[in-house]
Enzyme design. Structure first.
Site, PDB file in Angstrom:
ATOM      1  N   THR A  18     -19.200  49.568   1.616  1.00 56.43           N
ATOM      2  CA  THR A  18     -18.744  50.455   2.687  1.00 56.43           C
ATOM      3  C   THR A  18     -17.555  51.308   2.266  1.00 56.43           C
ATOM      4  O   THR A  18     -17.569  52.529   2.418  1.00 56.43           O
ATOM      5  CB  THR A  18     -18.350  49.623   3.925  1.00 56.43           C
ATOM      6  OG1 THR A  18     -19.473  48.853   4.334  1.00 56.43           O
ATOM      7  CG2 THR A  18     -17.904  50.519   5.065  1.00 56.43           C
ATOM      8  N   SER A  52      -5.512  52.504   0.647  1.00 58.41           N
ATOM      9  CA  SER A  52      -4.605  51.632   1.386  1.00 58.41           C
ATOM     10  C   SER A  52      -3.599  51.026   0.426  1.00 58.41           C
ATOM     11  O   SER A  52      -3.879  50.858  -0.765  1.00 58.41           O
ATOM     12  CB  SER A  52      -5.399  50.503   2.054  1.00 58.41           C
ATOM     13  OG  SER A  52      -4.539  49.528   2.588  1.00 58.41           O
ATOM     14  N   TYR A  73     -15.318  34.963  -3.831  1.00 56.63           N
ATOM     15  CA  TYR A  73     -14.939  35.964  -2.836  1.00 56.63           C
ATOM     16  C   TYR A  73     -13.672  35.583  -2.088  1.00 56.63           C
ATOM     17  O   TYR A  73     -13.518  34.466  -1.608  1.00 56.63           O
ATOM     18  CB  TYR A  73     -16.087  36.129  -1.831  1.00 56.63           C
ATOM     19  CG  TYR A  73     -15.808  37.129  -0.720  1.00 56.63           C
ATOM     20  CD1 TYR A  73     -15.861  38.489  -0.964  1.00 56.63           C
ATOM     21  CD2 TYR A  73     -15.505  36.701   0.567  1.00 56.63           C
ATOM     22  CE1 TYR A  73     -15.633  39.408   0.045  1.00 56.63           C
ATOM     23  CE2 TYR A  73     -15.267  37.614   1.588  1.00 56.63           C
ATOM     24  CZ  TYR A  73     -15.330  38.966   1.320  1.00 56.63           C
ATOM     25  OH  TYR A  73     -15.095  39.873   2.324  1.00 56.63           O
TER      26      TYR A  73
END
Length: 195
Positions: A18, A52, A73
């Site tokens: 994304t 960011s 992860y």
């Protein structure tokens, strides 16, 4: 931002898919039109990647071999990795624009900490942010200011491959300035984002 481990429809870790690959693919699809329009209109075209300060919390660089590995992860590190990728993408675009003489620029930015539902996967933190955030977080227009500045302001003419924060050039971490890492990310992104 920092969801539980999830794969996209294309079987790519969701944050990377994304936050980076979606932007990468959109840029690729628009790039020739942008070059042509910039040339015909004799105006600079600008690509702005919203990154960011979380890029500082990435794994060490980009974990190309473990992008889709649930066992390694970490929600925040993966988010940071996707935001690091935004900066690297802008830097590689800049290198390519200079190499090809394109009248385009590419920059990345941190919009600031904004009162949104970005932390919805972390209910306790999200609740605290909702409760006290209005006292120290930016509102939506304030959060959009740096994006608008980098996209539109004449003072940014000709500036490319930079990282902005609060409408000023800022210093990203050392991974964000690694030209070899940017090139490797580009090559892998081309393969992963292929239609």
């Amino acid at each position: 931002m920092a969801p539980p481990f999830t794969l996209s429809e294309d079987k790519i870790e969701l944050q990377f898919a994304t936050n980076h690959l979606g932007h990468f693919l959109l840029t690729q699809l628009l790039l020739e039109t942008m070059k042509r329009t910039s040339h015909e209109q004799k105006k600079e075209g600008r690509i702005v990647n919203v990154s960011s300060e979380a890029h500082r919390f990435a794994y060490k660089g980009i974990y190309f071999d473990n992008l889709n590995d649930e066992s390694s992860y970490s929600p925040m590190y993966a988010y940071g990795q996707s935001k690091l990728a935004n900066i690297l993408h802008a830097n590689e675009l800049t290198r390519r624009f200079k190499e090809n003489g394109a009248n385009l620029t590419a920059n990345a930015l941190h919009p600031g900490s904004i009162a949104t539902n970005l932390l919805r996967y972390h209910s306790f933190v999200d609740g605290v942010v909702d409760w006290v955030g209005k006292y120290f977080l930016k509102n939506i227009p304030q959060g959009a200011a740096t994006t608008c500045y980098v996209a539109l302001h004449p003072q940014v003419n000709g500036i490319s491959g930079k990282y902005f924060m609060d409408s000023n050039v800022a210093q990203p971490n050392s991974y964000a300035e690694d030209a070899d890492l940017a090139k490797e990310l580009w090559d892998i992104s081309l393969t992963m984002a292929a239609p």
